[in-house]
Design an enzyme around this catalytic site. Structure first.
Site, short mmCIF file in Angstrom:
data_model
loop_
_atom_site.label_atom_id
_atom_site.label_comp_id
_atom_site.label_asym_id
_atom_site.label_seq_id
_atom_site.Cartn_x
_atom_site.Cartn_y
_atom_site.Cartn_z
N HIS A 100 10.59 58.01 30.35
CA HIS A 100 11.37 57.20 29.41
C HIS A 100 12.53 57.98 28.84
O HIS A 100 12.69 59.18 29.07
CB HIS A 100 10.46 56.67 28.29
CG HIS A 100 9.86 57.75 27.44
ND1 HIS A 100 10.55 58.38 26.43
CD2 HIS A 100 8.62 58.31 27.45
CE1 HIS A 100 9.77 59.27 25.84
NE2 HIS A 100 8.59 59.25 26.45
N CYS A 142 4.33 62.63 28.32
CA CYS A 142 5.23 61.84 29.15
C CYS A 142 6.44 62.65 29.60
O CYS A 142 6.71 63.75 29.13
CB CYS A 142 5.67 60.59 28.40
SG CYS A 142 4.37 59.35 28.31
#
Length: 375
Positions: free
Chosen positions: A230, A246
């Site tokens: 992201h 992440c």
């Protein structure tokens, strides 16, 4: 501003994604010294001037042509600071470089005030990771993502990324991309809310899409539960270990991948702190990065590095293994030429047996000690 302290306290990618943009039911995913100051070591290849990179500039940001032979892409080059307001982070982002990369390449240069007229090294030459050249490959220690687009087989793309800090380490494994979400909402998991409350700074239950959303405007979920690739609303931290697992990217980079990467693309999360590869001219290079402690285990850095180099050399080249040791002990991301046209002249013959004998004695002793412990 202490960027590392700020990110560790808030941990923006450690939260959950609420897919309100495209799903009726919410889905939560946990985001997860041997050289003079400022100078390059004698074993590193010569820097290229920025104005010699016209061919590279024809390609989009982060794009490189795959070499017909070998494993090396890109070029090291230098730029001169023209704007006194520029930080090293500003310069790094413009040149597709992450925080740790620019810091290690420019020891002694202020991160916040490099100063007008200062020459800055842009470490944009890479050895491709030791993995199949397909889909996405994220080399965790390197803090860098490589993408081999199936519809453009002559190209590899590479971008700096942030990965999980030690207590929230990004896992190693092969997965694939699943759902893409634009303008995702963000929901702090229970652990994050408890941490924030303990500091007297209660976290919101939901952060809608917008400039305050730590996930940025684009998110690509992975089949590995609770992990995604992201963007971020704090791009100054890209290229550091600051997430809760992440893969975090500059907004412009994730936007580009989001628009072009097919759903179902393979993602190889690997950890190769030491890389070796051939240049097209027959030079053998190595490149070393700080190891991630959680992935060390029984890993013996020097022994593994020598095995990797020996595997590539295949008795075709005389290798100065003292340089391999130097790379392992000084993991700063610089390329070191071991053999070939770009390698430095060998040390005097009378000194070589001493260095090599000592080196291999150290390896043999380490291996013997490990065998005794296992027994």
């Amino acid at each position: 501003m202490n960027i590392r302290k700020l990110y560790n306290a808030w941990g923006p990618t450690s939260l959950a994604v609420l897919l309100t943009a495209s799903l009726s039911t919410p889905i939560y995913a946990q985001s997860s010294a041997d050289t003079a100051e400022g100078s390059a070591p004698a074993t590193e290849e010569a820097l290229t001037s920025a104005d010699q990179l016209d061919e590279q500039r024809e390609l989009p940001r982060g794009h490189f042509r795959l070499p017909e032979e070998g494993d090396i892409i890109g070029e090291h080059y230098t730029v001169v600071v023209e704007d006194p307001e520029d930080t090293l982070i500003d310069i790094a982002r413009r040149h597709n470089i992450g925080y740790e990369e620019i810091r290690m390449a420019n020891p002694g240069v202020s991160m916040w005030v490099p100063g007008e007229g200062t020459e800055i090294v842009i470490p944009a030459r890479y050895i491709l990771p030791p993995a199949p050249r397909e889909g996405v490959v994220v080399n965790l220690s390197e803090l860098r993502l490589y993408y081999y687009p199936a519809d453009n087989p002559g190209i590899v793309e590479t971008y700096p990324v942030s990965v999980g800090r030690e207590e929230f380490a990004t896992p190693v494994g092969i997965t694939r991309t699943t759902v893409k979400v634009k303008d995702p909402a963000w929901a702090p998991p229970a652990s994050m809310r408890r941490e924030a409350a303990a500091r007297g700074e209660p976290a919101p239950s939901i952060v809608p899409a917008g400039p305050n959303n730590p996930l940025g405007r684009h998110a690509i979920l992975l089949a590995m539960p609770s992990y995604l690739i992201h963007g971020t609303n704090r791009p100054e931290g890209v290229g550091m270990r600051v997430s809760r697992g992440c893969i975090r990217m500059f907004p412009e980079d994730i936007k580009s991948l989001y628009e072009r990467m097919p759903t179902g693309t393979q993602v190889n999360l690997m950890d190769a702190p030491f890389k070796a590869g051939w240049a097209a001219d027959g030079t053998l290079f190595v490149q070393s990065y700080p190891q991630l402690e959680e992935n060390v285990g029984d890993f013996e850095p020097l022994l593994n590095a020598i095995e990797r180099v020996s595997e590539l050399a295949e008795d075709q080249a005389e290798i100065d293994y003292a340089q391999v040791k130097l790379a392992v002990e000084n993991p700063d991301g610089r390329l070191i030429a071991l053999y070939g046209p770009q390698a430095p002249a060998p040390a005097p013959t009378e000194e070589e047996p001493v260095e090599l004998d000592g080196l291999f004695e150290e390896i043999e002793l380490t291996t013997a000690t490990q065998a005794e412990e296992e027994a």
